[in-house]
Design an enzyme around this catalytic site. Structure first.
Site, PDB file in Angstrom:
ATOM      1  N   ASP A   8      40.138  40.991  43.466  1.00 50.16           N
ATOM      2  CA  ASP A   8      40.954  39.851  43.085  1.00 50.16           C
ATOM      3  C   ASP A   8      40.022  38.970  42.248  1.00 50.16           C
ATOM      4  O   ASP A   8      38.818  39.236  42.166  1.00 50.16           O
ATOM      5  CB  ASP A   8      41.436  39.142  44.350  1.00 50.16           C
ATOM      6  CG  ASP A   8      42.124  37.830  44.069  1.00 50.16           C
ATOM      7  OD1 ASP A   8      42.959  37.784  43.147  1.00 50.16           O
ATOM      8  OD2 ASP A   8      41.808  36.837  44.753  1.00 50.16           O
ATOM      9  N   ASP A  10      40.543  34.906  41.500  1.00 48.87           N
ATOM     10  CA  ASP A  10      40.429  33.544  42.011  1.00 48.87           C
ATOM     11  C   ASP A  10      40.025  33.549  43.485  1.00 48.87           C
ATOM     12  O   ASP A  10      40.579  34.312  44.296  1.00 48.87           O
ATOM     13  CB  ASP A  10      41.756  32.806  41.859  1.00 48.87           C
ATOM     14  CG  ASP A  10      42.107  32.549  40.400  1.00 48.87           C
ATOM     15  OD1 ASP A  10      41.182  32.539  39.565  1.00 48.87           O
ATOM     16  OD2 ASP A  10      43.301  32.364  40.103  1.00 48.87           O
ATOM     17  N   ASP A  19      43.743  28.728  37.903  1.00 46.08           N
ATOM     18  CA  ASP A  19      44.981  28.080  37.478  1.00 46.08           C
ATOM     19  C   ASP A  19      44.998  26.589  37.799  1.00 46.08           C
ATOM     20  O   ASP A  19      45.730  25.823  37.155  1.00 46.08           O
ATOM     21  CB  ASP A  19      46.190  28.760  38.135  1.00 46.08           C
ATOM     22  CG  ASP A  19      46.576  30.056  37.448  1.00 46.08           C
ATOM     23  OD1 ASP A  19      46.124  30.285  36.319  1.00 46.08           O
ATOM     24  OD2 ASP A  19      47.329  30.846  38.050  1.00 46.08           O
ATOM     25  N   ASP A  99      46.365  37.357  39.704  1.00 43.75           N
ATOM     26  CA  ASP A  99      47.539  36.578  39.321  1.00 43.75           C
ATOM     27  C   ASP A  99      47.166  35.426  38.383  1.00 43.75           C
ATOM     28  O   ASP A  99      47.940  34.502  38.203  1.00 43.75           O
ATOM     29  CB  ASP A  99      48.238  36.029  40.569  1.00 43.75           C
ATOM     30  CG  ASP A  99      49.715  35.786  40.346  1.00 43.75           C
ATOM     31  OD1 ASP A  99      50.219  36.112  39.257  1.00 43.75           O
ATOM     32  OD2 ASP A  99      50.377  35.255  41.269  1.00 43.75           O
ATOM     33  N   ASP A 179      41.202  37.643  48.800  1.00 41.60           N
ATOM     34  CA  ASP A 179      41.264  36.511  49.722  1.00 41.60           C
ATOM     35  C   ASP A 179      42.680  36.114  50.109  1.00 41.60           C
ATOM     36  O   ASP A 179      42.894  35.543  51.179  1.00 41.60           O
ATOM     37  CB  ASP A 179      40.586  35.290  49.083  1.00 41.60           C
ATOM     38  CG  ASP A 179      41.431  34.701  47.963  1.00 41.60           C
ATOM     39  OD1 ASP A 179      42.072  33.662  48.180  1.00 41.60           O
ATOM     40  OD2 ASP A 179      41.488  35.303  46.882  1.00 41.60           O
TER      41      ASP A 179
END
Length: 249
Positions: A8, A10, A19, A99, A179
């Site tokens: 992942d 972030d 973001d 994402d 996470d």
């Protein structure tokens, strides 16, 4: 056979949410309530489109946005981990499934000089339009009811593994470090030789604990607090994969 390292981004590779970090490019360092209240659950990418439209409307230049994004800190030990991966590309493949968006991740990796560690990035495509406003689109559409509408990380991972297999690349072991709640779905498709690595104290770890009372994962679960924990596990996996690689006759 090779090892696949999946990240992942972030709160995993970087120690914050890209973001929300972008808000720092605004003079006020905050969004108006009209933008904040536009968020709908499961539609984060759509919300980020509104955020970036507002930022563009405040005359914040693409160069300013990039300079702010390049200041986001890496998680402790992560630069050493990515450097190790860069130095062992013959035995380790590495992908990011996030994402966030293509521009944020590319800028951050390029500024760190660590982009060579990552073979592929799967995230929401972003670009600047003719007005200089950043636009973010959904990575794909899917029918998974557990994931946000713009991205099912399990679908992405399964497709990548299938494409690699069709090209003659098989992985002895997959390590998945993340996470958040949206990392549970891809973790569920890992096999018995694989390792899912939730960040200690974050949502994924808590969700995996709940699973222990129901249908546990096939993969082994190893928590991490820094990149050094992941690196230790990756070194073990890489050694095992190297030992099992067939010798050409």
């Amino acid at each position: 056979m090779k090892t696949l390292m999946v990240f992942d981004f972030d709160d995993t590779v970087v120690d914050d949410n890209s973001d929300t970090w972008v808000i720092r490019c605004l003079p006020s360092n905050t969004l108006p309530d009209s933008v904040k209240n536009s968020y709908r659950k499961g539609h984060w990418t759509e919300f980020m489109g509104s955020v970036m439209n507002y930022i563009g409307g405040q005359k914040v230049s693409p160069e300013k946005i990039r300079s702010v994004m390049e200041t986001i800190p890496f998680t402790a030990g992560m630069t050493d981990l990515l450097t190790f991966i860069s130095d062992h590309k013959s035995t380790i493949d590495c992908i990011v499934i996030s994402d966030s968006n293509t521009l944020f991740i590319d800028w951050i990796l390029q500024a760190s000089g660590l982009q060579a560690a990552v073979d592929r990035v799967f995230t929401n495509p972003a670009r600047f339009n003719e007005l200089g406003y950043m636009e973010v689109r959904c990575h794909h559409s899917h029918d998974c009811e557990r994931c946000p509408v713009n991205l099912c990380k399990r679908k992405v991972l399964q497709r990548y593994l299938s494409e690699q297999s069709a090209g003659g690349v098989e992985y002895q072991r997959v390590l998945y470090a993340g996470d958040g709640g949206n990392d549970l779905c891809p973790a569920s498709c890992l096999g018995g030789r694989d390792v899912v690595m939730p960040r200690k104290g974050f949502a994924l770890e808590k969700l995996l604990v709940k699973l222990e009372d129901g249908a546990p994962l096939s993969a082994r679960v190893v928590t991490w607090s820094s990149g050094a924990d992941i690196l230790e596990e990756l070194k073990v996996a890489a050694r095992i994969s190297a030992c099992l690689t067939p010798i050409s006759q």
